[in-house]
Write an enzyme that holds these catalytic residues in place. Structure first.
Site, PDB file in Angstrom:
ATOM      1  N   GLU A 126     -29.836  82.478  61.042  1.00 45.87           N
ATOM      2  CA  GLU A 126     -29.625  83.710  60.267  1.00 45.87           C
ATOM      3  C   GLU A 126     -28.441  83.550  59.320  1.00 45.87           C
ATOM      4  OE1 GLU A 126     -31.703  86.096  60.004  1.00 45.87           O
ATOM      5  OE2 GLU A 126     -32.963  85.222  61.554  1.00 45.87           O
ATOM      6  N   HIS A 142     -34.968  81.046  55.033  1.00 46.18           N
ATOM      7  CA  HIS A 142     -35.544  80.551  56.293  1.00 46.18           C
ATOM      8  C   HIS A 142     -36.600  79.492  56.012  1.00 46.18           C
ATOM      9  CE1 HIS A 142     -33.603  83.029  59.205  1.00 46.18           C
ATOM     10  NE2 HIS A 142     -34.061  84.172  58.728  1.00 46.18           N
ATOM     11  N   HIS A 168     -33.209  86.010  51.504  1.00 42.27           N
ATOM     12  CA  HIS A 168     -32.888  85.600  52.874  1.00 42.27           C
ATOM     13  C   HIS A 168     -34.133  84.996  53.552  1.00 42.27           C
ATOM     14  CE1 HIS A 168     -31.208  86.094  56.999  1.00 42.27           C
ATOM     15  NE2 HIS A 168     -32.470  86.335  57.286  1.00 42.27           N
ATOM     16  N   GLU A 169     -35.274  85.667  53.404  1.00 43.63           N
ATOM     17  CA  GLU A 169     -36.516  85.150  54.009  1.00 43.63           C
ATOM     18  C   GLU A 169     -36.895  83.797  53.410  1.00 43.63           C
ATOM     19  OE1 GLU A 169     -38.049  86.431  56.610  1.00 43.63           O
ATOM     20  OE2 GLU A 169     -36.548  88.015  56.626  1.00 43.63           O
ATOM     21  N   ASP A 222     -28.585  83.630  55.246  1.00 42.61           N
ATOM     22  CA  ASP A 222     -27.706  84.505  54.461  1.00 42.61           C
ATOM     23  C   ASP A 222     -26.971  83.691  53.399  1.00 42.61           C
ATOM     24  OD1 ASP A 222     -28.390  86.816  55.746  1.00 42.61           O
ATOM     25  OD2 ASP A 222     -26.572  86.962  56.967  1.00 42.61           O
TER      26      ASP A 222
HETATM   27 ZN   LIG Z   1     -33.518  86.158  59.056  1.00 39.86          ZN
END
Ligand SMILES: [Zn+2]
Length: 433
Positions: A376, A302, A298-299, A380
């Site tokens: 976000e 980003h 997930h990071e 995901d």
């Molecule tokens: Zn996040």
């Protein structure tokens, strides 16, 4: 004149003369300040009421993993934090009024003459005094938040000694970074005339990038210990994921977050040669290796989707507008007189601007929060391409539980403030993946 008399006379004079010069802009600011505070208080009350109304039932999607006792702890924790934020709102509003109409900034300006009366140096002293007073005003709030609220719910791990050491270090680092920047900006205003704001904007952006660059290697180690990830099995798993996503990351670090708090987290920091991934030791204790991998995916999402860069670009663009506006306001005598200031100096304009801006930009808050929630969801979606959706769901559920995050926020409060989507919506979307 004794010091007490001097202050009394100043404040008295401040109230008298400033109430009579409260002109149009002063009224606009006052209205915005009150409107923002009332909106904050209204949202907070709604949130507390909503969380408490849903205190008796764990949402169906979480009933298997989160017990009623844990759900109720999250409700009480959210309510306690939100109630305290209401006190913060009221005091923050009073402080903004005291600095402006109450003559507080003007008083600091007079005090700055004790050190120097030379233009730029006096401006830097004024900025330093303002920073010091603001920090001291914040300190009791931080203390209460840390030792009373976080303490009551078992999250605080810091000692008072560590708390005050942090505060002192924070003040020193803040001064070391902010005061030279303030000096350069004041010098540009002096040297460049009408176009100073463009140059000051450029310097501020470059300075921000510089701070980001040195943060992981110079600033953050002042507060925490960073060590390379030890666990060889986890390390290998994480390195494989990073490779799969087409990344080159030099540092895979673990931070001793447990010194201060039981809350866990993971983040990306720095850029270029200082780029690294940091895991809180608390997070590694809470999650199984496949879950750590999913959180990291997930990071990485980003990063790969350039969320950080996009946010920085928007911030830079907004701040260009703000610098232009400041350049305009600085030249208007009414900007000072309507806000309780009798000494129109460039440093005064900088501080006034910082005080006046928040109630107006408050309206941008829901837009920024929505933008962040969109990111976000995107991160995901990226994560489930490279790691298991089920692991990400179980990681998130554990994090909601361990951090006592409420599963039932007031929808309007959440839409206004939350940088992350509500738990129910987020999990539902991941389960569809
Ligand atoms: Zn996040």
């Amino acid at each position: 004149m004794a010091a007490a008399e001097f202050f009394e006379a100043r404040i008295f004079r401040g109230v008298l003369c400033h109430s009579s010069t409260l002109n149009t802009f002063g009224i606009v600011f006052l209205a915005a300040l009150i409107l923002a505070a009332v909106t904050r208080l209204w949202l907070a009350r709604r949130h507390v009421a909503y969380v408490q109304a849903h205190r008796t039932d764990v949402p169906a999607a979480f009933a298997a993993e989160i017990s009623l006792a844990e759900h109720q702890k999250a409700a009480d924790y959210s309510a306690a934090k939100t109630r305290f934020s209401m006190v913060d709102t009221v005091v923050g509003t009073a402080v903004a009024l005291a600095f402006t109409f109450g003559g507080g900034l003007q008083l600091l300006h007079e005090i700055s003459a004790l050190w120097t009366t030379e233009g730029i140096a006096r401006g830097v002293v004024l900025v330093a005094l303002f920073g010091l007073v603001s920090t001291l005003l914040d300190l009791p709030f931080d203390y209460y938040r840390t030792f009373v609220i976080e303490g009551r719910f078992g999250f605080n791990k810091a000692t008072p000694g560590l708390f005050f050491a942090d505060a002192l270090k924070g003040l020193a680092v803040g001064a070391l970074l902010a005061l030279p920047l303030a000096a350069v900006i004041l010098w540009l205003i002096d040297a460049l005339g009408a176009w100073w704001w463009l140059a000051a904007w450029g310097v501020t952006i470059a300075f921000g990038a510089f701070v980001q660059f040195i943060a992981p290697t110079v600033i953050m180690p002042l507060f925490n210990k960073f060590s390379p990830m030890q666990d060889p099995a986890l390390r290998e798993r994480v390195e494989r994921l990073v490779q799969r996503c087409g990344f080159k990351v030099k540092g895979l670090m673990v931070m001793d977050g447990s010194r201060r708090s039981a809350h866990g987290n993971a983040f990306f920091t720095g850029f270029g040669n200082t780029k690294r991934i940091v895991f809180f030791d608390t997070l590694l204790k809470q999650l199984e290796p496949p879950e750590v991998e999913a959180v990291l995916a997930h990071e990485l999402g980003h990063f790969r989707l350039r969320h950080v860069l996009k946010r920085m670009a928007i911030t830079a663009l907004l701040s260009l507008g703000f610098f232009w506006l400041l350049g305009y306001l600085m030249a208007q005598p009414w900007f000072y007189s309507s806000l309780g200031v009798a000494s129109p100096t460039p440093a005064m304009a900088l501080l006034l601007f910082m005080l006046v801006l928040p109630p107006f930009t408050f309206l941008l808050q829901p837009l920024g929060a929505k933008y962040s929630r969109m990111h976000e969801f995107e991160a995901d979606a990226y994560a489930v391409q490279y790691a298991s959706a089920r692991d990400l769901v179980s990681a998130l559920v554990k994090l909601y539980r361990e951090n006592a995050s409420t599963l039932t926020p007031d929808p309007l409060h959440s839409a206004f403030y939350d940088s992350h989507p509500p738990a129910v919506a987020r999990i539902a979307r991941l389960q569809k993946a």
